[in-house]
Design a protein around this motif. Structure first.
Motif, PDB file in Angstrom:
ATOM      1  N   GLY A   1       0.814  -1.213   0.000  1.00  0.00           N
ATOM      2  CA  GLY A   1       0.000   0.000   0.000  1.00  0.00           C
ATOM      3  C   GLY A   1       0.843   1.256   0.000  1.00  0.00           C
ATOM      4  N   VAL A   2       1.939   1.235   0.774  1.00  0.00           N
ATOM      5  CA  VAL A   2       2.813   2.402   0.833  1.00  0.00           C
ATOM      6  C   VAL A   2       3.555   2.569  -0.490  1.00  0.00           C
ATOM      7  N   MET A   3       4.054   1.466  -1.038  1.00  0.00           N
ATOM      8  CA  MET A   3       4.777   1.524  -2.304  1.00  0.00           C
ATOM      9  C   MET A   3       3.873   2.010  -3.436  1.00  0.00           C
TER      10      MET A   3
ATOM     11  N   LEU B   1      10.688   8.628 -10.712  1.00  0.00           N
ATOM     12  CA  LEU B   1      10.088   7.857 -11.789  1.00  0.00           C
ATOM     13  C   LEU B   1      10.077   6.377 -11.446  1.00  0.00           C
ATOM     14  N   ASN B   2      11.122   5.889 -10.745  1.00  0.00           N
ATOM     15  CA  ASN B   2      11.160   4.499 -10.353  1.00  0.00           C
ATOM     16  C   ASN B   2      10.060   4.187  -9.346  1.00  0.00           C
ATOM     17  N   ALA B   3       9.777   5.130  -8.445  1.00  0.00           N
ATOM     18  CA  ALA B   3       8.694   4.934  -7.478  1.00  0.00           C
ATOM     19  C   ALA B   3       7.364   4.801  -8.213  1.00  0.00           C
ATOM     20  N   SER B   4       7.169   5.604  -9.244  1.00  0.00           N
ATOM     21  CA  SER B   4       5.952   5.531 -10.036  1.00  0.00           C
ATOM     22  C   SER B   4       5.871   4.196 -10.765  1.00  0.00           C
ATOM     23  N   ALA B   5       7.002   3.744 -11.308  1.00  0.00           N
ATOM     24  CA  ALA B   5       7.032   2.470 -12.018  1.00  0.00           C
ATOM     25  C   ALA B   5       6.726   1.315 -11.070  1.00  0.00           C
TER      26      ALA B   5
ATOM     27  N   LEU C   1       3.113  -2.897  -9.254  1.00  0.00           N
ATOM     28  CA  LEU C   1       2.329  -3.519  -8.178  1.00  0.00           C
ATOM     29  C   LEU C   1       0.870  -3.663  -8.582  1.00  0.00           C
ATOM     30  N   SER C   2       0.321  -2.608  -9.169  1.00  0.00           N
ATOM     31  CA  SER C   2      -1.073  -2.635  -9.597  1.00  0.00           C
ATOM     32  C   SER C   2      -1.296  -3.705 -10.653  1.00  0.00           C
ATOM     33  N   ALA C   3      -0.353  -3.797 -11.595  1.00  0.00           N
ATOM     34  CA  ALA C   3      -0.483  -4.783 -12.670  1.00  0.00           C
ATOM     35  C   ALA C   3      -0.437  -6.208 -12.124  1.00  0.00           C
ATOM     36  N   LEU C   4       0.486  -6.480 -11.219  1.00  0.00           N
ATOM     37  CA  LEU C   4       0.601  -7.821 -10.647  1.00  0.00           C
ATOM     38  C   LEU C   4      -0.624  -8.182  -9.806  1.00  0.00           C
ATOM     39  N   SER C   5      -1.163  -7.191  -9.108  1.00  0.00           N
ATOM     40  CA  SER C   5      -2.384  -7.428  -8.324  1.00  0.00           C
ATOM     41  C   SER C   5      -3.540  -7.787  -9.243  1.00  0.00           C
ATOM     42  N   ASN C   6      -3.616  -7.115 -10.392  1.00  0.00           N
ATOM     43  CA  ASN C   6      -4.675  -7.415 -11.360  1.00  0.00           C
ATOM     44  C   ASN C   6      -4.526  -8.811 -11.953  1.00  0.00           C
TER      45      ASN C   6
ATOM     46  N   ALA D   1      14.735   1.029 -13.904  1.00  0.00           N
ATOM     47  CA  ALA D   1      13.846   0.261 -14.780  1.00  0.00           C
ATOM     48  C   ALA D   1      12.491   0.948 -14.927  1.00  0.00           C
ATOM     49  N   ASP D   2      11.897   0.823 -16.140  1.00  0.00           N
ATOM     50  CA  ASP D   2      10.561   1.366 -16.346  1.00  0.00           C
ATOM     51  C   ASP D   2       9.522   0.334 -15.925  1.00  0.00           C
ATOM     52  N   THR D   3       8.253   0.679 -16.056  1.00  0.00           N
ATOM     53  CA  THR D   3       7.174  -0.195 -15.580  1.00  0.00           C
ATOM     54  C   THR D   3       7.209  -1.565 -16.248  1.00  0.00           C
TER      55      THR D   3
END
Length: 222
Positions: free
Chosen positions: A134-136, A169-173, A178-183, A205-207
């Motif tokens: 959640g924090v990440m 930018l890495n934090a955003s990626a 995380l969202s993609a893996l959760s999906n 690394a990018d997303t």
């Protein structure tokens, strides 16, 4: 509750700064890492803050990002971790480092902070591991913050403490990965561990790259 201060640094101490906000001085305690990144006396700065209320004292703690502030709040919820220990952990690892250490269950990294023993470090990892995703996923704030730009405030231009665009930018990626893996159905803790490990190996690394690397780590062995 005082959540953010914008003003000029009037004085720098060993563990705090005095910020002049239109004639009112606020003493704000910060981690060593945060203090090192702040500009000099007389310069303008903006810090997110957390107010600790005690019967005999009020203390403000300052942070350069909402993620750092959130980790401080969560660390303080662990038995044996007070404000001093929380700032020691954040000072040793930084917000990204704390996210990675807790997501990976790296007790040794937490234990490296001054004043934090092995049992306390283990308690931190156990109690907060499920909260790391959640924090990440908080990632970065507004587009202006992502680019290190802060709007002018009334009678002077306020600038945040220096930010590294690559880290931002890495934090955003990481949040997007995380969202993609959760999906895809992975549990928050497994996804966070994989993303943290992948991000640690390739900080820029990018997303897409993070997702591919994390999926390889999550793939069944053998």
């Amino acid at each position: 509750m005082i959540g953010k201060l914008s003003g000029r640094i009037d004085y720098r101490g060993v563990d705090h700064v005095l910020i002049d906000v239109r004639g009112v001085g606020y003493m704000v305690y910060c981690s060593d890492r945060t203090l090192a990144g702040l500009p000099g006396s007389g310069e303008v700065v903006a810090l997110y803050t957390d107010l600790l209320v005690r019967e005999d004292n009020l203390q403000l703690f300052g942070f350069t990002s909402l993620i750092e502030k959130e980790w401080h709040r969560l660390l303080m919820s662990v038995q044996g971790i007070g404000a001093k220990a929380s700032l020691a952990i954040l000072g040793a690892l930084g917000a990204d480092g704390v996210s990675r250490a807790i997501a990976l269950g790296d007790v040794t990294a937490i234990k490296a902070a001054k004043g934090v023993g092995p049992k306390t470090a283990q308690r931190v990892v156990i109690e907060l591991k499920d909260k790391a995703p959640g924090v990440m996923a908080m990632g970065v704030g507004t587009p202006a913050e992502a680019m290190g730009e802060v709007p002018a405030a009334d009678d002077f231009d306020v600038i945040e403490a220096p930010k590294r665009n690559i880290s931002t930018l890495n934090a955003s990626a990481q949040a997007e990965a995380l969202s993609a893996l959760s999906n895809l159905g992975y549990s928050p803790s497994d996804a966070a561990s994989a993303v943290a490990e992948a991000a640690g190996s390739t900080p820029d690394a990018d997303t897409s790259s993070l997702i591919r690397a994390a999926l390889k780590l999550l793939a069944p062995k053998g």
